[in-house]
Design a protein around this motif. Structure first.
Motif, short mmCIF file in Angstrom:
data_model
loop_
_atom_site.label_atom_id
_atom_site.label_comp_id
_atom_site.label_asym_id
_atom_site.label_seq_id
_atom_site.Cartn_x
_atom_site.Cartn_y
_atom_site.Cartn_z
N SER A 20 57.79 43.96 60.74
CA SER A 20 59.00 43.43 59.80
C SER A 20 58.70 43.07 58.61
CB SER A 20 59.82 42.42 60.72
OG SER A 20 58.69 41.38 61.06
N SER A 21 57.44 42.44 58.28
CA SER A 21 57.05 42.37 57.08
C SER A 21 57.03 43.36 55.99
CB SER A 21 55.76 41.51 57.00
OG SER A 21 54.73 42.49 57.50
N LYS A 22 56.64 44.65 56.54
CA LYS A 22 56.80 46.00 55.80
C LYS A 22 58.20 46.27 55.37
CE LYS A 22 52.15 45.96 55.76
NZ LYS A 22 51.38 45.74 54.40
N LEU A 23 58.85 46.17 56.37
CA LEU A 23 60.20 46.35 56.14
C LEU A 23 60.90 45.70 55.07
CD1 LEU A 23 62.84 48.06 57.20
CD2 LEU A 23 63.03 46.04 58.81
N ALA A 24 60.52 44.44 55.01
CA ALA A 24 61.30 43.54 54.05
C ALA A 24 60.77 43.72 52.72
CB ALA A 24 60.83 42.06 54.38
N GLU A 25 59.43 44.31 52.63
CA GLU A 25 58.71 44.37 51.31
C GLU A 25 58.88 45.92 50.59
OE1 GLU A 25 54.53 43.57 51.84
OE2 GLU A 25 54.98 41.35 52.33
N ASN A 26 58.77 46.77 51.44
CA ASN A 26 58.88 48.13 51.18
C ASN A 26 60.01 49.02 51.14
OD1 ASN A 26 55.92 47.67 50.40
ND2 ASN A 26 55.46 48.13 52.28
N CYS A 27 61.02 48.48 52.16
CA CYS A 27 62.11 49.24 52.44
C CYS A 27 63.07 49.54 50.98
CB CYS A 27 63.23 48.73 53.48
SG CYS A 27 64.44 49.73 53.88
N GLU A 28 63.42 50.94 50.82
CA GLU A 28 64.18 51.27 49.71
C GLU A 28 65.36 50.68 49.78
OE1 GLU A 28 65.64 55.23 47.70
OE2 GLU A 28 64.23 55.38 49.09
N TYR A 29 66.05 50.44 51.04
CA TYR A 29 67.44 50.05 51.15
C TYR A 29 67.74 48.77 50.63
CZ TYR A 29 71.83 49.14 53.42
OH TYR A 29 73.14 48.63 53.99
N PHE A 30 66.58 47.75 50.60
CA PHE A 30 66.82 46.54 50.17
C PHE A 30 66.79 46.25 48.81
CE2 PHE A 30 64.84 45.20 54.44
CZ PHE A 30 65.81 45.49 55.14
N GLN A 31 66.41 47.59 47.86
CA GLN A 31 66.23 47.48 46.60
C GLN A 31 67.59 47.58 45.72
OE1 GLN A 31 63.02 49.99 45.38
NE2 GLN A 31 61.57 49.01 46.75
N ASN A 32 68.26 46.42 45.58
CA ASN A 32 69.56 46.69 44.97
C ASN A 32 70.04 45.46 44.08
OD1 ASN A 32 71.14 44.71 46.78
ND2 ASN A 32 70.94 46.26 48.40
N LYS A 33 71.04 45.45 43.44
CA LYS A 33 71.38 44.55 42.43
C LYS A 33 71.64 42.89 43.25
CE LYS A 33 74.73 46.79 41.03
NZ LYS A 33 75.75 47.38 40.09
N LEU A 34 72.37 43.06 44.21
CA LEU A 34 72.54 41.93 45.00
C LEU A 34 71.46 41.20 45.74
CD1 LEU A 34 74.55 39.82 46.14
CD2 LEU A 34 74.97 41.15 48.39
N VAL A 35 70.51 41.91 46.30
CA VAL A 35 69.43 41.49 46.84
C VAL A 35 68.26 40.84 45.60
CG1 VAL A 35 67.33 42.10 48.13
CG2 VAL A 35 69.41 42.93 48.86
N ASP A 36 68.35 41.61 44.68
CA ASP A 36 67.60 41.24 43.41
C ASP A 36 68.01 39.92 42.92
OD1 ASP A 36 65.83 43.27 43.96
OD2 ASP A 36 66.84 44.60 42.48
N THR A 37 69.38 39.68 42.63
CA THR A 37 69.81 38.74 41.97
C THR A 37 69.76 37.52 43.01
OG1 THR A 37 71.63 39.99 40.88
CG2 THR A 37 72.21 37.52 41.17
N ILE A 38 70.06 37.63 44.06
CA ILE A 38 69.89 36.16 44.80
C ILE A 38 68.44 35.97 45.05
CG2 ILE A 38 70.25 35.40 47.41
CD1 ILE A 38 72.65 37.19 47.52
N HIS A 39 67.45 36.88 45.10
CA HIS A 39 66.13 36.66 45.59
C HIS A 39 65.58 35.91 44.07
CE1 HIS A 39 61.94 37.00 46.69
NE2 HIS A 39 61.74 37.54 45.78
#
Length: 802
Positions: free
Chosen positions: A274-293
Motif C-alpha cells: 500500500s505504501s508503494k501504491l500511494a507513492e508511485n501510482c500515476e492515478y494519484f498524480q493530479n491537481k487536487l492531490v498535489d494541492t492538498i498535499h
C-alpha cells in the motif's frame, strides 16, 4: 484489577442516560453489525458520530469483537484513521430481557457510500476526488501494516467514512490483530475475529484459513486485497457480493488498472504494498492531490515555494471540485493564515474561496479568521486585508468593527508607509458607517485632521473626499464643528490643485448641512477666490459651486422675505442630489503621474439653477491687492506653512483646525479669523481728530505781510468741493489746542500773532501722503530750535524735518 481493565476497554461503566452525548437519527448503512447515528455533545452542542452495537449477553461474540475494536480505535492514532472521543458499555432492559449495548463516540463522520451520492461528482472532478480519498486510505493501511505491524482484515467500502472536510478515514477495527509472521511456533488463527469478515472480501488464503501461508506472506497481503475490493466498489458504484466480480475491470480507470491488478494478485507475496501504491501510482498524480498535499506540509516549504503556490491558487481553485475547495482547502488556508505559515498572497485565494460561500457560512468560517488577521504585525497581510475590504466589510457587525477591527486598523493612520496610510484611509468608507459616535468623534476625526496635512498630496485629497462621504454619519454638532473648517480652512487653501478641487466637491456634496448664514459668511467668500485659481479644473468647480450656493442663498431670501413667516434654516432641501452620493477617490499616492488636474476625482454635479447675473459683475471686481495676496498664498510651501501664517478657526480647546473632537463644545457661530480677511480690498483709515486738525491747518493758506509763493495743497484721498472745504474749515475753526505747543518745545520768548491762531502748527506741504501722519505723530521728537508763529518759508526750509 479486572475492573480497571474493563474501564480501559469499555470506558466508563455508566448507563446510556449518563452518556454525555445525545444520540440522533441513524444513517442507512454501517459496517458489520454496528449502527451509525448522528449525535451532539450535551456540553456545547458540537456534532459527533455515535456507533452502537447490541448483544444478547455479555459473552456475545460480536460484543467481544466490538470490545477489541474499541480498544484498537482508542490506542491507534493517525490523521487518516477515525478519531476516538468516548466509549461506554451499558445494559438496557426492555421488560422481558436485558441487552448489552456498546457505544463508541467519534468525530462527526458520514458513510462513504452516502457521501458519494450526495456530492454527485462526475468526470475529471470525480476521479480527482476519488484519487484523493484512496490516497488517504492507502496511507492509513500502510501505517497499520508497515509501521504498526497490524492487519486490519476488512478494508472495504463500509469501513471508510468521510469527515465534514471530505477527508476519507478508516475505521471498523473489530478484526484488527497483530501480524505474528515471525512467530514460527504459532499455528492457530492469526486473526481472532476473522469470522466477522464477509466471504466476498477474503483473499483465497484467508478464505481457506491457511494461516501458514498468511504468516509467510508480507504484512500487507490481506489489506492490499482489501484495497482492491474498495477500489472496485467505489468505481462500480455497487457493493461487492462475490469475489468473482473483481474480475470486471470496465469501470476501473486505465491509469489505476495496473496497480489494481497487482493488489488483487492471487499470490500473496506479489501483492502491491500500500505504501508503494500511494507513492508511485500515476492515478494519484493530479491537481487536487498535489494541492492538498502541499497545504498539509506547508510548514516544510520555503518562502519561494509558498509564494509561487499561493499566487497560482486563485486560478487553480476554479478548476477543482467546488465542494472540496470550500470544505477542505478553505479550512486549511484559514488555519495556515491564523498561525502564520501562509504568505500574504494566500489572503487573495482565501477571500476568493470565501466569496463562494453563503452569507451564513461566510460569517462562521471566514470572518473569525479575518478578525484575527487584523491583529497581525505582518504589513503585507494588513495591506491585503485593506485592499479587499469591500469584499467582506459589509458582513461585519457594528459591535465587531467598533470593538475588534477598528482599533487594529487605526494603527495604519500613523504608519510610515504612505501606501498603507492611504489604504487605511480608504477603508474607512466601509468601516465608518459601523462606528459609534464616540469612536467617530473621539478617534477617527483626530486621525483625519492629521492626514489633512499629510506630506502626500493624494492622501490630503482623499481625506477631504472621505470627510464628505462620511458626513451623513456624523451627528449635527460634530458636523457644525468640523466640516466647514476642514473644507475651507484646509482643503481650499491646499497647494495641491486636486485637493482644492476635492474641497469644493465636498462642500457641494454636503451643502444640505449648512444654513444660509454659514454659506454667505464662511463658504462663498472662500470659494469665490478660487474662481481665479491657476488650475482650470479648480476654476470650473469653483464656478459650479458658486452657482449652487448662490441659488441656495437666493431661495433662502425668497422664503424669508416672501411673507410666509418662516425662515429657511435647512438650506439643503433644494441642493443637489449629490448630498447622498459618494465622492470618488483621487489618484493613488504611489502612482501619481501626469497633471494633477487630470487625475482629480469626479467633478461636482452642476447646479440646478442658473447663475445669478450679479456674480459675473462681482467676480470681475477683484482688486490688484487681492490678486497679489492670492498669488502669494498659492505659492506658499504647503499646508503646514500656510496654516502657520493663516490662523484657523478652532474650538476653545483645540488647535487642529477641525474644532474640538473629544468633547461636546460647539464653537460660536462667529468663529475666529480663518485667514481670508487680508484678501478684502484695503480702505483708507479715517484720520484721528488731532490729525484731521493738523491736516486742515496745513491746507489753510498762511497769512503773511509780504506776498510769497503759494504753497501747493496736499492731495486728499477723497475729492471735496469748495463748499465742502468751507464746511470743513468752519467745523474746525477753533482755538489752538492747549497741548499744541508742548510737544514742539517752543521757545518761551517767541511771540504769537493773535490774528492767525493756526499759524503755530502751520507746516510746509508734505512731499508724500504719509508725511502728515509722521508729522502729526512725531511730536515726541526733539526738533531743532523752532519758533512759533508765522514764518517765512523758503525752498530751503521746505525740507526741514519736524
Amino acid at each position: 484489577m479486572f475492573k480497571f481493565l474493563k474501564d480501559v476497554v469499555s470506558g466508563s461503566g455508566a448507563g446510556v442516560k449518563d452518556l454525555p452525548y445525545n444520540i440522533g437519527e441513524p444513517y442507512s448503512s454501517a459496517w458489520g453489525s454496528w449502527t451509525h447515528s448522528r449525535g451532539t455533545s450535551k456540553d456545547d452542542g458540537s456534532p459527533v458520530s455515535v456507533f452502537s452495537i447490541t448483544g444478547s449477553n455479555a459473552n456475545d461474540g460480536h460484543l467481544a469483537a466490538a470490545r477489541n475494536g474499541v480498544k484498537r480505535l482508542r490506542t491507534v492514532r493517525h490523521p487518516n484513521i477515525l478519531s476516538f472521543l468516548h466509549s461506554t458499555e451499558a445494559e438496557i432492559s426492555d421488560g422481558s430481557s436485558t441487552k448489552v449495548v456498546i457505544y463508541i463516540v467519534t468525530e462527526p463522520v458520514m458513510p462513504l457510500a452516502e457521501k458519494i451520492k450526495e456530492l454527485g461528482l462526475q468526470g475529471i472532478q470525480r476521479n480527482e476526488y476519488y484519487a484523493w480519498g484512496l490516497y488517504r486510505i492507502a496511507k492509513a493501511v500502510s501505517f497499520l501494516n508497515n509501521d504498526c505491524k497490524l492487519v486490519h482484515g476488512n478494508v472495504c467500502l463500509e469501513s471508510v467514512v468521510v469527515t465534514p472536510t471530505l477527508d476519507w478515514k478508516l475505521h471498523a477495527f473489530d478484526a484488527l490483530s497483530e501480524f505474528d509472521g515471525n512467530n514460527e511456533v504459532s499455528t492457530g488463527p492469526m486473526l481472532q475475529y476473522e469470522w466477522i469478515v464477509g466471504s466476498q472480501y477474503k483473499p483465497m488464503e484467508l478464505a481457506k484459513s491457511d494461516w501458514a501461508t498468511i504468516r509467510k506472506s508480507p504484512p500487507w497481503a490481506i489489506d492490499s486485497w482489501g484495497l482492491g475490493c474498495l477500489i472496485y466498489e467505489i468505481f462500480a458504484g455497487l457493493k461487492l457480493t462475490k469475489t468473482e466480480e473483481l474480475r470486471n475491470t470496465a469501470s476501473i480507470p486505465k491509469s489505476l488498472l495496473p496497480d489494481y491488478q497487482r493488489l488483487l494478485s492471487s499470490m500473496p507475496t506479489r501483492r502491491l504494498n500500500s505504501s508503494k501504491l500511494a507513492e508511485n501510482c500515476e492515478y494519484f498524480q493530479n491537481k487536487l492531490v498535489d494541492t492538498i498535499h502541499f497545504m498539509e506540509i506547508l510548514n516544510l516549504k520555503d518562502s519561494v515555494e509558498k509564494d509561487t503556490f499561493f499566487r497560482k491558487l486563485p486560478t487553480l481553485a476554479e478548476q477543482l471540485p467546488r465542494e472540496i475547495v470550500l470544505k477542505k482547502l478553505l479550512p486549511l488556508l484559514a488555519s495556515a493564515l491564523e498561525f502564520g505559515s501562509a504568505a500574504a498572497p494566500a489572503l487573495t485565494a482565501f477571500l476568493k474561496m470565501g466569496a463562494w460561500l453563503s452569507s451564513e457560512e461566510f460569517n462562521n468560517k471566514v470572518l473569525p479568521t479575518i478578525v484575527k488577521l487584523f491583529a497581525s504585525n505582518d504589513r503585507a497581510i494588513r495591506v491585503g486585508l485593506l485592499q479587499h475590504i469591500d469584499q467582506y466589510g459589509e458582513s461585519f457587525t457594528a459591535k465587531l468593527v467598533d470593538e475588534q477591527v477598528y482599533p487594529h486598523v487605526a494603527t495604519g493612520f500613523s504608519d510610515t508607509s504612505a501606501f498603507l496610510r492611504e489604504l487605511t484611509l480608504k477603508s474607512m468608507l466601509v468601516l465608518a458607517p459601523k462606528l459609534s459616535q464616540r469612536t467617530l468623534s473621539g478617534s477617527l476625526l483626530k486621525y483625519l485632521s492629521k492626514l489633512q496635512v499629510d506630506e502626500e498630496p493624494a492622501i490630503r485629497t482623499n481625506t477631504t473626499i472621505l470627510l464628505g462621504n462620511i458626513a451623513s454619519h456624523l451627528n449635527e454638532g460634530t458636523r457644525k464643528r468640523v466640516l466647514i473648517n476642514a473644507f475651507t480652512v484646509r482643503a481650499l487653501r491646499d497647494t495641491f490643485p486636486s485637493a482644492r478641487g476635492a474641497g469644493i466637491m465636498a462642500l457641494c456634496a454636503t451643502s444640505s448641512y449648512y444654513d444660509a448664514q454659514e454659506i454667505a459668511a464662511r463658504i462663498l467668500p472662500n470659494i469665490v477666490v478660487l474662481t481665479i485659481d491657476p488650475d482650470s479644473d479648480v476654476r470650473s468647480k469653483a464656478f459650479q459651486a458658486v452657482e449652487q450656493f448662490l441659488q441656495i442663498v437666493k431661495q433662502y431670501h425668497e422664503k424669508t422675505y416672501a411673507g410666509d413667516g418662516t425662515e429657511a434654516t435647512d438650506s439643503g432641501n433644494t441642493s443637489l442630489p449629490g448630498n447622498a452620493s459618494i465622492l470618488g477617490w483621487a489618484m493613488s499616492s504611489l502612482t501619481m503621474k501626469g497633471k494633477p488636474s487630470e487625475q482629480t476625482a469626479q467633478a461636482p454635479p452642476k447646479a440646478t439653477s442658473p447663475l445669478v447675473s450679479a456674480v459675473s459683475n462681482a467676480s470681475s471686481a477683484v482688486s490688484d491687492i487681492q490678486t497679489t495676496k492670492l498669488a502669494r498664498s498659492a505659492s506658499s510651501g504647503g499646508v503646514d506653512q500656510y496654516m502657520d501664517d493663516q490662523p484657523a478657526p478652532v474650538s476653545p480647546t483645540s488647535t487642529d483646525g477641525l474644532g474640538e473632537l473629544e468633547n461636546g463644545i460647539h464653537e460660536d457661530h462667529e468663529i475666529e479669523k480663518d485667514g481670508w480677511d487680508d484678501m478684502l480690498p484695503l480702505e483708507d483709515e479715517k484720520p484721528s481728530p488731532a490729525l484731521a486738525n493738523i491736516q486742515a491747518a496745513q491746507k489753510r493758506p498762511v497769512i503773511q505781510t509780504k506776498p510769497q509763493a503759494s504753497i501747493p495743497r496736499p492731495k486728499s484721498t477723497s475729492q471735496v468741493g469748495k463748499d465742502a472745504d468751507d464746511d470743513l474749515w468752519s467745523s474746525i475753526a477753533a482755538a489752538p489746542p492747549k497741548v499744541g505747543a508742548k510737544p514742539l518745545n517752543a521757545n518761551p520768548s517767541a511771540t504769537l500773532e493773535d490774528d492767525d491762531p493756526w499759524a503755530a502748527i502751520a507746516a510746509p506741504p508734505p512731499t508724500t501722503r504719509a508725511k502728515p501722519l509722521s508729522a502729526g505723530r512725531g511730536r515726541g521728537s526733539k526738533p531743532t530750535g523752532l519758533k512759533l508763529g508765522a514764518q517765512r518759508i523758503n525752498k530751503a526750509t521746505s525740507t526741514q524735518k519736524f
